[in-house]
Design an enzyme around this catalytic site. Structure first.
Site, PDB file in Angstrom:
ATOM      1  N   VAL A 136       0.819  -1.219   0.000  1.00 26.21           N
ATOM      2  CA  VAL A 136       0.000   0.000   0.000  1.00 26.21           C
ATOM      3  C   VAL A 136       0.851   1.267   0.000  1.00 26.21           C
ATOM      4  O   VAL A 136       0.337   2.354  -0.306  1.00 26.21           O
ATOM      5  CB  VAL A 136      -0.981   0.028   1.186  1.00 26.21           C
ATOM      6  CG1 VAL A 136      -1.979  -1.111   1.108  1.00 26.21           C
ATOM      7  CG2 VAL A 136      -0.251   0.040   2.523  1.00 26.21           C
ATOM      8  N   TYR A 149       4.881   5.419  15.058  1.00 27.86           N
ATOM      9  CA  TYR A 149       3.542   4.820  14.979  1.00 27.86           C
ATOM     10  C   TYR A 149       2.482   5.808  15.456  1.00 27.86           C
ATOM     11  O   TYR A 149       1.440   5.990  14.809  1.00 27.86           O
ATOM     12  CB  TYR A 149       3.508   3.552  15.824  1.00 27.86           C
ATOM     13  CG  TYR A 149       2.193   2.822  15.797  1.00 27.86           C
ATOM     14  CD1 TYR A 149       1.807   2.090  14.677  1.00 27.86           C
ATOM     15  CD2 TYR A 149       1.327   2.856  16.894  1.00 27.86           C
ATOM     16  CE1 TYR A 149       0.600   1.415  14.654  1.00 27.86           C
ATOM     17  CE2 TYR A 149       0.129   2.176  16.883  1.00 27.86           C
ATOM     18  CZ  TYR A 149      -0.236   1.458  15.757  1.00 27.86           C
ATOM     19  OH  TYR A 149      -1.442   0.789  15.728  1.00 27.86           O
ATOM     20  N   LYS A 157      -0.687   7.330  13.219  1.00 27.69           N
ATOM     21  CA  LYS A 157      -2.089   7.120  13.567  1.00 27.69           C
ATOM     22  C   LYS A 157      -2.790   8.436  13.917  1.00 27.69           C
ATOM     23  O   LYS A 157      -3.996   8.592  13.667  1.00 27.69           O
ATOM     24  CB  LYS A 157      -2.207   6.122  14.712  1.00 27.69           C
ATOM     25  CG  LYS A 157      -1.795   4.701  14.307  1.00 27.69           C
ATOM     26  CD  LYS A 157      -2.605   4.189  13.131  1.00 27.69           C
ATOM     27  CE  LYS A 157      -2.279   2.746  12.793  1.00 27.69           C
ATOM     28  NZ  LYS A 157      -3.099   2.217  11.669  1.00 27.69           N
TER      29      LYS A 157
END
Length: 250
Positions: free
Chosen positions: A64, A155, A159
């Site tokens: 992706v 991370y 997010k």
């Protein structure tokens, strides 16, 4: 329930963990499934299980983070099924790493998959949904996109970006008949989390942080994706739904 009879649901990161549980849930509710993952073996295993249960499934191996691969895979799914009614934008990666030790390549890898990849998939699918008159997109965020956690700066940043991307998409795409929401899981036990944390750490984490007294299961999250994608959530858009056993209630 058969809330998704005849509906085409495209799921990224569908080979294992939450993505696999989401695929199983939508299959149980009658969906036609377009499954994407960068790990062909996992993807094949998931698809074979679902096909043996009577589901209609097509597989697409894709990274992706590569917008060209994304566009090619989604074009193939649209050609195979004729339309895409629901996108579960789930693919993601994580690992533990202190802020001061993060190398440029590691920062870039997580942002490329978790945020850039989320955008490439969402944009490609949303363009098609707009031309067909609407659809539903549910993005995978995290409680780490709402509050900080040490040793996960890359991370957390990715997010946090997903949360604001979701809200912006909802604002821009609502007039085109597209609802967009995000799911923010807390500690869910998956192959990815098991590769990071020891059983001893998990037990301590439960005692200190989770009022319900257990970590989550992928199935706990799959039901929320199904709800947000269904007509039961027809007037919900731009939201981030937390699934964390009460952790953020502290």
């Amino acid at each position: 329930m058969s809330r998704f009879d005849g509906k085409v649901v495209l799921i990224t990161g569908a080979g294992r963990g939450i993505g696999k549980a989401v695929a199983q849930r939508f299959a149980a509710e009658g969906a036609l499934l377009a499954l994407l993952s960068n790990v062909e073996a996992d993807l094949t295993e998931t698809a074979d299980e679902l096909v043996s249960g009577g589901s209609v499934v097509r597989n697409y191996v894709v990274d992706v983070a590569d917008e060209r691969q994304v566009e090619a895979a989604i074009a193939a799914a649209e050609s195979d099924f004729g339309r895409i009614d629901v996108l579960v934008n789930n693919a993601g990666i994580a690992w533990e790493e202190p802020l001061l030790d993060i190398k440029p390549d590691n920062w870039k890898k997580i942002i490329d998959v978790n945020l850039n990849g989320m955008f490439w998939v969402a944009q490609s699918v949303a363009r098609r949904m707009a031309s067909q008159g609407g659809g539903v997109i549910v993005n995978m965020a995290s409680t780490n996109g709402l509050v900080g956690e040490a040793n996960y700066a890359h991370y957390n940043a990715s997010k946090g970006g997903v949360v604001l991307l979701t809200k912006t998409m909802a604002i821009e795409l609502g007039a085109k008949g597209i609802r967009v929401n995000a799911v923010c899981p807390g500690y869910i036990q998956t192959p990815m989390s098991e590769a990071i944390d020891s059983p001893e750490f998990i037990e301590q984490y439960i005692r200190a942080k989770i009022p319900l007294g257990r970590v989550g299961k992928p199935e706990d999250v799959a039901g929320v994706f199904a709800f947000l994608a269904s007509d039961d959530a027809a007037f919900i858009t731009g939201e981030t739904i937390v699934v964390d056993g009460g952790q953020l209630a502290f």
